[in-house]
Design a protein around this motif. Structure first.
Motif, short mmCIF file in Angstrom:
data_model
loop_
_atom_site.label_atom_id
_atom_site.label_comp_id
_atom_site.label_asym_id
_atom_site.label_seq_id
_atom_site.Cartn_x
_atom_site.Cartn_y
_atom_site.Cartn_z
N LEU A 147 -22.09 7.90 12.84
CA LEU A 147 -21.37 8.65 11.83
C LEU A 147 -19.90 8.24 11.82
O LEU A 147 -19.36 7.88 12.86
N PHE A 148 -19.27 8.30 10.67
CA PHE A 148 -17.84 8.06 10.66
C PHE A 148 -17.10 9.36 10.39
O PHE A 148 -17.66 10.33 9.89
N SER A 149 -15.83 9.38 10.75
CA SER A 149 -15.04 10.59 10.69
C SER A 149 -14.04 10.53 9.54
O SER A 149 -13.53 9.46 9.19
N ILE A 150 -13.71 11.70 9.00
CA ILE A 150 -12.77 11.76 7.89
C ILE A 150 -11.36 11.33 8.32
O ILE A 150 -10.59 10.80 7.52
N ASP A 151 -11.01 11.51 9.60
CA ASP A 151 -9.70 11.08 10.08
C ASP A 151 -9.53 9.56 10.04
O ASP A 151 -8.40 9.07 10.07
N CYS A 152 -10.63 8.84 10.00
CA CYS A 152 -10.59 7.38 10.06
C CYS A 152 -10.98 6.74 8.74
O CYS A 152 -11.32 5.56 8.68
N LEU A 153 -10.95 7.51 7.68
CA LEU A 153 -11.36 7.06 6.36
C LEU A 153 -10.13 6.87 5.46
O LEU A 153 -9.25 7.73 5.41
N THR A 154 -10.09 5.76 4.75
CA THR A 154 -9.05 5.52 3.74
C THR A 154 -9.75 5.17 2.44
O THR A 154 -10.65 4.33 2.42
N ILE A 155 -9.34 5.82 1.35
CA ILE A 155 -10.06 5.70 0.07
C ILE A 155 -9.10 5.22 -1.02
O ILE A 155 -7.96 5.69 -1.10
N ARG A 156 -9.61 4.35 -1.87
CA ARG A 156 -8.85 3.96 -3.06
C ARG A 156 -8.85 5.17 -4.01
O ARG A 156 -9.91 5.62 -4.47
N ARG A 157 -7.69 5.70 -4.30
CA ARG A 157 -7.58 6.97 -5.02
C ARG A 157 -8.23 6.93 -6.40
O ARG A 157 -8.96 7.86 -6.78
N ASP A 158 -8.00 5.87 -7.17
CA ASP A 158 -8.56 5.80 -8.51
C ASP A 158 -10.08 5.85 -8.49
O ASP A 158 -10.70 6.49 -9.35
N SER A 159 -10.69 5.17 -7.53
CA SER A 159 -12.15 5.16 -7.43
C SER A 159 -12.69 6.56 -7.17
O SER A 159 -13.67 6.99 -7.77
N MET A 160 -12.04 7.27 -6.26
CA MET A 160 -12.50 8.62 -5.93
C MET A 160 -12.32 9.55 -7.12
O MET A 160 -13.21 10.36 -7.42
N MET A 161 -11.20 9.46 -7.81
CA MET A 161 -10.94 10.34 -8.94
C MET A 161 -11.95 10.12 -10.06
O MET A 161 -12.35 11.05 -10.76
N ASP B 98 -4.57 -1.20 10.27
CA ASP B 98 -4.60 -2.67 10.41
C ASP B 98 -5.68 -3.30 9.53
O ASP B 98 -5.43 -4.27 8.81
N ALA B 99 -6.89 -2.76 9.59
CA ALA B 99 -8.00 -3.33 8.80
C ALA B 99 -7.78 -3.09 7.31
O ALA B 99 -8.07 -3.97 6.48
N GLU B 100 -7.27 -1.93 6.97
CA GLU B 100 -7.07 -1.57 5.55
C GLU B 100 -6.12 -2.54 4.85
O GLU B 100 -6.33 -2.89 3.68
N LYS B 101 -5.07 -2.95 5.54
CA LYS B 101 -4.08 -3.83 4.91
C LYS B 101 -4.70 -5.13 4.44
O LYS B 101 -4.25 -5.71 3.44
N GLU B 102 -5.72 -5.58 5.12
CA GLU B 102 -6.40 -6.81 4.71
C GLU B 102 -7.54 -6.53 3.74
O GLU B 102 -7.66 -7.17 2.69
N LEU B 103 -8.37 -5.55 4.07
CA LEU B 103 -9.58 -5.30 3.27
C LEU B 103 -9.26 -4.85 1.85
O LEU B 103 -9.94 -5.24 0.89
N PHE B 104 -8.24 -4.05 1.65
CA PHE B 104 -7.93 -3.54 0.32
C PHE B 104 -7.29 -4.59 -0.60
O PHE B 104 -7.03 -4.29 -1.76
N LYS B 105 -7.05 -5.78 -0.08
CA LYS B 105 -6.63 -6.87 -0.97
C LYS B 105 -7.76 -7.25 -1.93
O LYS B 105 -7.52 -7.81 -2.99
N ASP B 106 -9.00 -6.92 -1.53
CA ASP B 106 -10.16 -7.16 -2.38
C ASP B 106 -10.41 -5.92 -3.23
O ASP B 106 -10.68 -4.84 -2.69
N MET C 100 0.83 -1.20 0.00
CA MET C 100 0.00 0.00 0.00
C MET C 100 0.87 1.25 0.00
O MET C 100 1.87 1.33 0.71
N LYS C 101 0.47 2.24 -0.80
CA LYS C 101 1.12 3.55 -0.80
C LYS C 101 0.04 4.57 -0.46
O LYS C 101 -0.79 4.91 -1.31
N ILE C 102 0.07 5.04 0.77
CA ILE C 102 -0.98 5.92 1.27
C ILE C 102 -0.48 7.36 1.31
O ILE C 102 0.59 7.66 1.85
N SER C 103 -1.27 8.26 0.72
CA SER C 103 -1.03 9.70 0.86
C SER C 103 -1.93 10.23 1.97
O SER C 103 -3.16 10.09 1.90
N VAL C 104 -1.33 10.82 2.99
CA VAL C 104 -2.08 11.43 4.10
C VAL C 104 -2.15 12.93 3.86
O VAL C 104 -1.11 13.59 3.71
N ILE C 105 -3.36 13.46 3.81
CA ILE C 105 -3.57 14.88 3.51
C ILE C 105 -3.96 15.61 4.79
O ILE C 105 -4.94 15.26 5.45
#
Length: 313
Positions: A165-179, A101-109, A1-6
């Motif tokens: 509600l969920f918070s933006i600090d705890c959100l990780t997004i697949r960049r291509d999907s968002m773009m 921790d959860a992202e490393k597994e979930l984003f394999k899908d 994973m290569k994560i950009s934190v903004i």
């Protein structure tokens, strides 16, 4: 994973080092994008020092070096980001060691386009706790149980009291999907609540999956100078900012043919309730009577979504 934190930076001289170093602990964090928004304190100089010290920290400002608010500042960060995944971190908040921790597994899908988790709270001073404990408590900000991605948008909109509600600090997004699916990103017309509006649209367009919900993966730092606490402490009347938020959501929902009509109507009713709250007293009762006659649920929805005594009158 290569994560950009903004990270948008405004008036965060005291907190930005902690925020940055909490993100640097992860090998998955490819870069930290700091966008300084003409802070009145010494935050810019601290950001420059961080960018010089750490090669993963990149510092930007708006082209005019001016103050533009959190929405345009996050948008600039998104333009500059080059990672495969996007995460956000406010400058006075920080990540915990289990953040991805959860992202490393979930984003394999590949069908997983975003993952959300739970946000904790930390009071930077006793004064801040005294002022804002009634607002935040020691609670987690989270969706309270795991839901199918198709239920996240209507849950955020239609069942906010029980869904959570969920918070933006705890959100990780697949960049291509968002773009591909989400334009614009953060609405530049909103000075406050632009993250809430963004999360509504994001949960509609992308398949978001629950990560860690039973314990915090990041922490909200509460202090006397939070932009949002200035609103919540009644320095700014909440209805003033909420009516702008729900106008944006209402205008957007009208143009989305696949949003169920009952959800669109619920959004319209929330928007109406805040419009009533902002109306002059001379017009307020007329609006209430009209909706009591033509659409009683607008009033009932307003009672649910705003503090009737404080916000409405």
């Amino acid at each position: 994973m290569k994560i950009s934190v903004i990270t948008p930076v405004y008036n965060a001289e005291k907190y930005i080092i902690q925020a940055v170093e909490s993100a640097l602990q992860f090998e998955e964090v490819y870069e930290i994008i700091l966008v300084e928004d003409k802070s009145p304190d010494n935050a810019l100089q601290v950001c420059k020092q961080l960018a010089e010290k750490y090669n993963r920290v990149k510092l930007f400002q708006h082209p005019d070096k001016g103050n533009h608010g959190a929405g345009p500042t996050r948008n600039l960060g998104l333009e500059k980001a080059t990672g495969d995944f996007i995460a956000f971190l406010d400058a006075d908040d920080y990540y915990l060691p289990n953040r991805f921790d959860a992202e490393k597994e979930l984003f394999k899908d590949p069908k997983v386009e975003g993952v959300y988790g739970a946000l904790g709270v930390h009071y930077y001073s006793e004064k801040a706790k005294e002022q804002y404990y009634s607002l935040f408590g020691d609670n987690l900000t989270t969706v309270y149980k795991k839901h199918d991605p198709k239920d996240v948008f209507p849950g955020q909109i239609h069942m906010r009291g029980s869904f959570g509600l969920f918070s933006i600090d705890c959100l990780t997004i697949r960049r291509d999907s968002m773009m591909k699916k989400l334009k614009p990103f953060f609405k530049t017309t909103l000075r406050l609540h632009q993250d809430t509006e963004f999360l509504f649209r994001l949960s509609y367009y992308l398949d978001l999956y629950p990560g860690i919900l039973d314990k915090a993966v990041a922490v909200r730092g509460v202090h006397e100078n939070n932009r949002i606490t200035a609103v919540d402490s009644k320095k700014i009347k909440p209805a003033t900012t909420k009516v702008l938020l729900w106008k944006e959501v209402d205008d957007w929902a009208k143009n989305e043919n696949t949003i169920p009509e009952e959800v669109k109507m619920h959004i319209k009713r929330i928007h109406r309730s805040y419009r009533i709250a902002l109306a002059p007293t001379s017009k307020k009762w007329g609006m209430i009577v009209r909706y009591l006659i033509t659409d009683y649920k607008s009033i009932r929805s307003g009672l649910y979504n705003i503090n009737f005594r404080e916000d409405l009158f």
